[in-house]
Motif scaffolding. Structure first.
Motif, PDB file in Angstrom:
ATOM      1  N   PHE A 473      72.484 103.059  24.144  1.00  0.00           N
ATOM      2  CA  PHE A 473      71.760 103.459  22.937  1.00  0.00           C
ATOM      3  C   PHE A 473      72.739 103.760  21.806  1.00  0.00           C
ATOM      4  CE2 PHE A 473      69.985 106.800  20.196  1.00  0.00           C
ATOM      5  CZ  PHE A 473      68.821 106.181  19.752  1.00  0.00           C
ATOM      6  N   ASP A 474      73.831 104.441  22.122  1.00  0.00           N
ATOM      7  CA  ASP A 474      74.840 104.745  21.101  1.00  0.00           C
ATOM      8  C   ASP A 474      75.453 103.477  20.526  1.00  0.00           C
ATOM      9  OD1 ASP A 474      74.466 107.448  21.352  1.00  0.00           O
ATOM     10  OD2 ASP A 474      76.062 107.725  22.828  1.00  0.00           O
ATOM     11  N   LYS A 475      75.588 102.442  21.342  1.00  0.00           N
ATOM     12  CA  LYS A 475      76.117 101.174  20.847  1.00  0.00           C
ATOM     13  C   LYS A 475      75.168 100.517  19.842  1.00  0.00           C
ATOM     14  CE  LYS A 475      80.217 100.393  22.398  1.00  0.00           C
ATOM     15  NZ  LYS A 475      81.321 100.204  21.431  1.00  0.00           N
ATOM     16  N   PHE A 476      73.869 100.709  20.043  1.00  0.00           N
ATOM     17  CA  PHE A 476      72.891 100.181  19.093  1.00  0.00           C
ATOM     18  C   PHE A 476      72.815 101.054  17.842  1.00  0.00           C
ATOM     19  CE2 PHE A 476      71.609  97.704  22.686  1.00  0.00           C
ATOM     20  CZ  PHE A 476      70.859  96.635  22.212  1.00  0.00           C
ATOM     21  N   ASP A 477      72.873 102.368  18.034  1.00  0.00           N
ATOM     22  CA  ASP A 477      72.735 103.328  16.925  1.00  0.00           C
ATOM     23  C   ASP A 477      74.064 103.444  16.175  1.00  0.00           C
ATOM     24  OD1 ASP A 477      71.891 105.320  15.216  1.00  0.00           O
ATOM     25  OD2 ASP A 477      72.144 106.921  16.699  1.00  0.00           O
ATOM     26  N   ILE A 478      74.387 102.436  15.401  1.00  0.00           N
ATOM     27  CA  ILE A 478      75.691 102.355  14.745  1.00  0.00           C
ATOM     28  C   ILE A 478      75.872 103.462  13.714  1.00  0.00           C
ATOM     29  CG2 ILE A 478      77.181 100.879  13.319  1.00  0.00           C
ATOM     30  CD1 ILE A 478      75.689  98.471  14.573  1.00  0.00           C
ATOM     31  N   THR A 479      74.815 103.835  13.009  1.00  0.00           N
ATOM     32  CA  THR A 479      74.925 104.838  11.946  1.00  0.00           C
ATOM     33  C   THR A 479      74.773 106.262  12.448  1.00  0.00           C
ATOM     34  OG1 THR A 479      72.556 104.608  11.454  1.00  0.00           O
ATOM     35  CG2 THR A 479      74.087 103.216  10.212  1.00  0.00           C
ATOM     36  N   ASN A 480      74.571 106.440  13.737  1.00  0.00           N
ATOM     37  CA  ASN A 480      74.455 107.790  14.328  1.00  0.00           C
ATOM     38  C   ASN A 480      73.351 108.644  13.713  1.00  0.00           C
ATOM     39  OD1 ASN A 480      77.924 107.531  14.200  1.00  0.00           O
ATOM     40  ND2 ASN A 480      76.807 107.524  16.120  1.00  0.00           N
ATOM     41  N   ASP A 481      72.193 108.036  13.475  1.00  0.00           N
ATOM     42  CA  ASP A 481      71.086 108.825  12.946  1.00  0.00           C
ATOM     43  C   ASP A 481      69.993 109.047  13.987  1.00  0.00           C
ATOM     44  OD1 ASP A 481      70.065 106.291  13.094  1.00  0.00           O
ATOM     45  OD2 ASP A 481      69.517 106.122  10.985  1.00  0.00           O
ATOM     46  N   GLY A 482      70.274 108.670  15.249  1.00  0.00           N
ATOM     47  CA  GLY A 482      69.319 108.910  16.327  1.00  0.00           C
ATOM     48  C   GLY A 482      68.202 107.895  16.412  1.00  0.00           C
ATOM     49  N   GLU A 483      68.248 106.856  15.579  1.00  0.00           N
ATOM     50  CA  GLU A 483      67.246 105.803  15.576  1.00  0.00           C
ATOM     51  C   GLU A 483      67.933 104.458  15.360  1.00  0.00           C
ATOM     52  OE1 GLU A 483      63.649 108.475  13.565  1.00  0.00           O
ATOM     53  OE2 GLU A 483      64.784 107.051  12.349  1.00  0.00           O
ATOM     54  N   ILE A 484      67.236 103.378  15.709  1.00  0.00           N
ATOM     55  CA  ILE A 484      67.806 102.036  15.574  1.00  0.00           C
ATOM     56  C   ILE A 484      67.010 101.263  14.539  1.00  0.00           C
ATOM     57  CG2 ILE A 484      68.370  99.887  16.769  1.00  0.00           C
ATOM     58  CD1 ILE A 484      68.409 101.500  19.385  1.00  0.00           C
ATOM     59  N   SER A 485      67.697 100.772  13.531  1.00  0.00           N
ATOM     60  CA  SER A 485      67.063  99.940  12.508  1.00  0.00           C
ATOM     61  C   SER A 485      67.129  98.477  12.943  1.00  0.00           C
ATOM     62  CB  SER A 485      67.767 100.120  11.163  1.00  0.00           C
ATOM     63  OG  SER A 485      69.087  99.588  11.233  1.00  0.00           O
ATOM     64  N   ILE A 486      66.399  97.622  12.244  1.00  0.00           N
ATOM     65  CA  ILE A 486      66.418  96.197  12.563  1.00  0.00           C
ATOM     66  C   ILE A 486      67.811  95.615  12.334  1.00  0.00           C
ATOM     67  CG2 ILE A 486      65.586  95.628  10.246  1.00  0.00           C
ATOM     68  CD1 ILE A 486      64.953  93.647  13.513  1.00  0.00           C
ATOM     69  N   VAL A 487      68.523  96.120  11.334  1.00  0.00           N
ATOM     70  CA  VAL A 487      69.885  95.644  11.067  1.00  0.00           C
ATOM     71  C   VAL A 487      70.811  96.009  12.222  1.00  0.00           C
ATOM     72  CG1 VAL A 487      71.878  95.830   9.530  1.00  0.00           C
ATOM     73  CG2 VAL A 487      69.559  95.742   8.573  1.00  0.00           C
ATOM     74  N   GLU A 488      70.721  97.251  12.695  1.00  0.00           N
ATOM     75  CA  GLU A 488      71.551  97.684  13.826  1.00  0.00           C
ATOM     76  C   GLU A 488      71.201  96.907  15.088  1.00  0.00           C
ATOM     77  OE1 GLU A 488      72.421 102.394  12.964  1.00  0.00           O
ATOM     78  OE2 GLU A 488      70.372 101.801  13.447  1.00  0.00           O
ATOM     79  N   PHE A 489      69.917  96.673  15.279  1.00  0.00           N
ATOM     80  CA  PHE A 489      69.455  95.945  16.462  1.00  0.00           C
ATOM     81  C   PHE A 489      70.047  94.540  16.501  1.00  0.00           C
ATOM     82  CE2 PHE A 489      66.185  93.401  18.705  1.00  0.00           C
ATOM     83  CZ  PHE A 489      66.128  94.108  19.905  1.00  0.00           C
TER      84      PHE A 489
END
Length: 670
Positions: A473-489
């Motif tokens: 999950f941390d690898k997906f959550d690049i911005t460290n905001d606790g959520e995954i955006s489509i860009v991060e995904f």
């Protein structure tokens, strides 16, 4: 969930040849090629998918029970803390209650209790006059009730007596369930929880009850790997109970002293959680050593707990009530005018304590401590500070700035030199990423009911069970905001060369509440099957949560209670119809369990073969993953790079903290 990884690298290589033949024929193992149209198996098609945001869906994962005795469901193992108005206990769910309404015995008992309730209030029930039955014994009364009870639905028996020889134990009897799937396992180990209670009838000050209610409301809105989860609540006989995931590793006091690397990992996790809370408009206001707990003894991962003093605030709103614990209070709290930046001050104090086993602001009594806090003066004196890096000291100085507007926000703090390096340094093996990619891809083809079920299973899973999924999950959550955006995904899955159409389809499937962001539990729901077999007891628990009235069936009304009352009846009907082969417009446990069938297992295996092949064709150096690690994974721990050993209880730091802790009770001390 079974901790054994079902995907082995060598067997997969033998599957690649046949997979390549299928690709030459113009397919990608049932998934999309650049020229394909979207086709799914038992899936949400664009025409009937949920289109309105449901940010409250996460709150539905926590069940609320009224007039139910929690000790009928949970057994106390150990009392962890006790006070005049309540206690906190370590508990486990009774075996007879595991799976709830998925078990015929449970449904039978619930019906009997319902009839007994009628008798207790002297209401005629099934033609029985309770006044004339008072002399009967309890056994004969129960026998009479059972004889008058309505029979179960004969057309859709909940637990068939003999199908496929898959035996499970329910209560004291053995039942058999129809399933031939290789992705379901049996015999889940016992899971423990924390049961927090407050005796409302003993509370003379309404503040204590308000704190527990506030904690429940706040936790319903939070979904982060470093924030404790609330499982369910009970309101019973003037007592309130909150069942929480158990953080069995102890609080920060229990493992003192720490080296800098360990302290950095802990602070990163706490700031990550604080950044997520602030983004949701919530300030904790009582961050301290006691309120940061290790998930379990074998890991360093931590959870923020105790949201009784937390507060929902508006943008730029100033708060004025003086609450918290004195040794981590910011100076503006003592003055009675502050913002959410007080949490960053508390983080600075905690970082100071982790690195030195001492307090930045100390004194012989509380008044001296308060005076030092208001002055804001501290020093890095002592041998413990000699090996500490300048980056760590700079972080503390910024966090402990007297002026709140000079402190970094939580999001900015994650970008400071001391913490920034930690996120990018976490290694992840290729095989784990392959598993997760294949699981998400297969999840996208599931129907709406199975997605909801996996969401419940994910929410109720422990850190120990989730293992490496937290790190992924941390690898997906690049911005460290606790959520995954489509860009991060899309960035995280670059290596697999999916088309934008494929990635959009998978992301929308993960975004179960349609908020445009993938939350932690949603990500876990989509990647759970990457971890291995799902225990049948977990599936039964998910059924029990969706069957909110314990009838033994999931109905449209149950789904409306879970998803939301603003959802159209047509959409709810479509969920039932996905699996309602008998057309009685309700789903029993057998139908529910059939969602995990051999076709699902086969699709998952095919997806795994394809993602392995896709990744092999990509330049490994183009993605920041550690491919040198062994493909095998020991999920007995979560693979964290740091390992904190329990400190000597006689160490100087622990003794000092013990003395200071006596001065640190919650409240106002001026």
């Amino acid at each position: 969930m079974d901790s054994n990884d079902p995907y082995r690298l060598e067997p997969l290589k033998t599957e690649v040849t046949s997979s390549l033949r299928r690709r030459k024929a113009g397919t990608r193992d049932g998934f999309l090629s650049s020229s394909d149209s979207i086709t799914t198996t038992n899936s949400d098609r664009s025409g009937d998918s949920l289109s309105i945001p449901l940010p409250s869906l996460h709150g539905s994962l926590m069940r609320t029970r009224t007039e139910k005795d929690p000790y009928r469901y949970y057994e106390i193992i150990k009392v962890l803390g006790e006070g005049s108005m309540g206690n906190v206990c370590k508990v486990h769910k009774l075996k007879s209650m595991m799976g709830g309404s998925a078990r015929s015995e449970f449904v039978k008992q619930e019906k009997q209790r319902s009839w007994l309730w009628c008798l207790d209030f002297e209401f005629p029930c099934f033609g029985i006059c309770p006044m004339s039955k008072k002399e009967e014994t309890k056994d004969s009364l129960l026998q009479t009730i059972e004889e008058n009870a309505p029979s179960q639905d004969k057309t859709t028996p909940m637990v068939p007596s003999s199908i496929n020889n898959h035996n499970i134990r329910t209560s004291s009897e053995s039942s058999q369930i129809s399933t031939s799937s290789s992705i379901i396992s049996y015999g889940r180990k016992d899971v423990t929880y924390a049961l927090k209670s407050i005796h409302v009838d003993r509370v003379r000050d309404s503040v204590f009850r308000k704190e527990l209610m506030n904690e429940i409301i706040i936790l319903q809105t939070l979904d982060h790997p470093n924030i404790v989860k609330a499982i369910e609540t009970f309101d019973y006989k003037n007592r309130m109970y909150l069942v929480l995931e158990l953080c069995s590793g102890g609080d920060l006091y229990s493992r003192d002293p720490y080296d800098e690397e360990q302290a950095c990992g802990i602070i990163f996790s706490v700031v990550d959680a604080v950044s997520y809370m602030h983004n949701k408009g919530i300030t904790h206001r009582d961050l301290k050593f006691e309120n940061i707990m290790f998930g379990h003894p074998s890991t360093y991962s931590v959870k923020v707990i105790d949201f009784g003093l937390s507060r929902k605030y508006a943008t730029k709103e100033h708060l004025h009530d003086t609450v918290g614990t004195v040794y981590t209070m910011a100076p503006e709290v003592l003055k009675g005018d502050y913002t959410s930046q007080v949490d960053l001050w508390s983080v600075g104090v905690i970082a100071f304590m982790l690195l030195s086993s001492s307090l930045p602001f100390y004194g012989k009594n509380r008044k001296q401590v308060v005076r030092r806090i208001l002055r804001g003066s501290f020093t890095f004196r002592g041998e413990r500070w000699n090996p500490v890096s300048s980056a760590a000291k700079d972080f503390i100085c910024k966090a402990l700035s007297r002026a709140a507007n000079e402190r970094p926000t939580a999001k900015e703090a994650l970008q400071l030199q001391w913490l920034k390096r930690l996120h990018s340094d976490v290694p992840v093996s290729w095989l784990l990423m392959d598993n997760v990619s294949a699981s998400i891809r297969t999840f996208a083809t599931y129907g709406k009911l199975k997605k909801l079920a996996l969401l419940v299973v994910a929410y109720k899973s422990t850190d120990e069970e989730l293992g490496f999924l937290r790190k992924i999950f941390d690898k997906f959550d690049i911005t460290n905001d606790g959520e995954i955006s489509i860009v991060e995904f899309k960035e995280a899955l670059t290596v697999y060369q999916y088309t934008d159409e494929e990635l959009d389809f998978m992301f929308q499937a993960l975004d179960i509440d349609c908020t445009g962001r993938v939350h932690y539990s949603e990500f876990l729901a989509g990647s759970l099957e990457a971890h291995g077999n799902i225990d049948e007891a977990r599936i039964a628990e998910a059924f029990d949560r969706l069957d909110s009235d314990d009838s033994g069936f999931i109905t449209v009304e149950n789904l409306r209670e879970f998803i939301g009352h603003n959802i159209s009846g047509e959409y709810l009907d479509s969920i039932i119809e996905e699996v309602d082969r008998t057309k009685n417009h309700k789903i029993d446990y057998q139908k529910f369990l059939d969602l995990w069938n051999e076709q699902s297992a086969s699709n998952l295996q095919d997806a795994m073969v394809d993602v392995y092949k896709r990744r092999e064709t990509f330049e490994s150096e183009d993605l920041d993953l550690d491919v040198s690690r062994s493909a095998s994974f020991d999920s007995s721990n979560d693979g964290d790079p740091l390992d904190i050993s329990i400190a000597d209880p006689e160490c100087k730091g622990s003794y000092f903290f013990a003395k200071e802790k006596e001065k640190s009770t919650r409240g106002v001390w001026l």
